[in-house]
Design a protein around this motif. Structure first.
Motif: not given
Length: 502
Positions: A464-469
């Motif tokens: 649903d949501r995305f973030a990058a590490l």
């Protein structure tokens, strides 16, 4: 003309026939795909070619001569090299030292270093022979393994899941190298579950199912779906999302900061996020940017300040894994063999390792093995784990089947929060679809799910949501439905100007 011909190869183990009358040829300079779902017999077959197992019957010929390698050394001497899915490198040694360990009679280190520079330049795989392996990215580590093989001047190069830890850019570099090798006459046997990659790279494909050859095809003219259905022998179902309003915040990270756990680890730096009930939060990143440390900090394997991690509002940074399980958080790390499961223990025993708390498998400190056995059987049945028995050891399962077991074991504990790292690593298309559907279903039932993965297609399918590490820092979350692959690539590289607060 064929380089290697396999005729009627059969190999059986107690309770299972891994290969049954397998026959196919690999041409000179051909990039040949070997396809099959988990447990189809691919690993046994390539181990036979590489001299790791002895077939019960059947023949192999290499350049028209009988080929019966009794051990990998004999296979290498005949011109067969293999890059394994799991790298066999020593972090504390440099590149040249690691490569010399794979040689029968290694020359002096300065000569090896010069050979590495020459071959890496020749094949577009830039690599510094003096670099410490522990400081290399996953893609660079794979180059070490490939160059180790290329220094043998192989006639046949076997590659097992070679792109599972690579970025899209690194995949393209690898494909250019493999095409160059093939043009020079080296044959390549390529194993991968990423069917679009097979279509882009390979000249021919042999499909295994339950240990037998069930078909061949030209990947360039066969769709990924058609190949997947050849592998499983049925119509492939695409995971379906069940929309449901999000609930309360189930997991909160506030300025999560932790030192690197070892010399070659990655420190977590100010990671902040909220995940709500019913939401799948996807975290992408190139290998080695803090994914393992993130899972450890969430699962309780690595403790932090109390208020940095909250589960359903309850401070949990100081809690151990079982205490976190008791209040609702389950986790599955990336490394299934040795971390998520103990290879020499049975599936029943491996079930008890993590499910005792939530499934009440102990009484007065003693494991109730009948309940553990019943739960193990339920996991095996629900997630279609291919194994003769729940009493089989974890190490006896194929990688994909062990992955299904590990993920199933955590999902079936009905957690309020589930954290998984590389949930479909090394599993076939059918199993990957089943695992992703199970994650979607768990979220639809009200759990908060954190999926950490290097497979961008997977993240876009379920998140649903995305973030990058990147280097231990987490980008601001984005709505996954609005992101392009180009934006994701920039986020993975640390381009934080793309951040948009949600």
């Amino acid at each position: 003309m064929s380089l290697i011909s396999i005729q009627g190869l059969t190999k059986a183990y107690p309770g299972v026939v891994a290969n049954k009358n397998v026959s196919f040829d690999i041409g000179r300079g051909e990039i040949h795909a070997l396809l099959g779902e988990n447990g189809a017999g691919k690993s046994t077959l390539v181990k036979a070619i590489y001299g790791l197992v002895k077939p019960d019957s059947g023949t192999m010929t290499l350049e028209g001569e009988p080929f019966t390698p009794a051990e990998p050394r004999a296979a290498r001497a005949a011109g067969v090299a293999m890059v394994f899915q799991h790298f066999s490198l020593f972090d504390a040694m440099n590149v040249a030292e690691n490569i010399s360990l794979g040689m029968e009679n290694p020359p002096p280190q300065n000569e090896i270093a010069e050979q590495v520079r020459k071959v890496s330049h020749q094949y577009g795989l830039p690599l510094d022979p003096d670099m410490i392996v522990g400081d290399l990215s996953a893609g660079e580590r794979q180059r070490v393994e490939i160059i180790r093989c290329l220094l043998q001047s192989p006639k046949l190069l076997i590659m097992d899941e070679p792109t599972s830890v690579l970025t899209p850019q690194e995949v393209e570099i690898l494909f250019q190298t493999l095409r160059k090798l093939a043009a020079e006459g080296t044959s390549i046997l390529y194993i991968s579950h990423k069917l679009e990659e097979i279509r882009a790279l390979c000249d021919h494909a042999t499909v295994l199912r339950l240990g037998q050859v069930v078909g061949e095809c030209d990947p360039k003219t066969t769709s990924a779906r058609e190949m997947a259905e050849m592998m499983v022998g049925m119509v492939l179902h695409v995971p379906a999302r069940r929309e449901k309003p999000l609930g309360d915040v189930a997991l909160t990270l506030t300025n999560l900061t932790a030192p690197a756990p070892h010399q070659f680890g990655t420190a977590l730096r100010g990671v902040t996020l909220e995940v709500r009930k019913g939401e799948i939060f996807g975290i992408g990143g190139v290998a080695g940017n803090g994914q393992d440390e993130m899972v450890a900090a969430l699962s309780g394997e690595m403790r932090t300040q109390t208020d940095m991690v909250k589960i359903a509002g309850q401070p949990a940074g100081h809690l151990a894994p079982n205490a976190r399980r008791a209040i609702g958080l389950c986790a599955a790390p990336e490394e299934r063999n040795g971390h998520a499961a103990i290879p020499d223990m049975s599936l029943i025993e491996n079930t008890a390792l993590t499910a005792t708390t939530r499934k009440n498998l102990a009484n007065n400190g003693f494991v109730q093995w009948d309940k553990a056995r019943d739960f193990a059987k339920e996991i095996i049945r629900t997630f279609d784990v291919r194994t003769p028995s729940e009493r089989s050891t974890a190490g006896s399962l194929s990688g994909g089947n062990l992955q299904k077991f590990v993920i199933g074991r955590e999902i079936m504990q009905d957690p309020d929060v589930l954290v998984v790292n590389q949930p479909t690593w090394g599993v076939d298309a059918s199993a990957a679809a089943a695992i992703r559907q199970a994650l979607l279903d768990l979220a639809a039932q009200g759990a908060a799910v954190v999926v950490i993965s290097q497979d961008l297609d997977e993240l876009m399918e379920v998140s649903d949501r995305f973030a990058a590490l990147n280097d231990g820092k987490l980008s601001a979350p984005r709505d996954a439905a609005t992101l392009t692959i180009e934006e994701i690539g920039l986020m993975l590289g640390g381009a934080h100007d793309l951040e948009v607060a949600q």
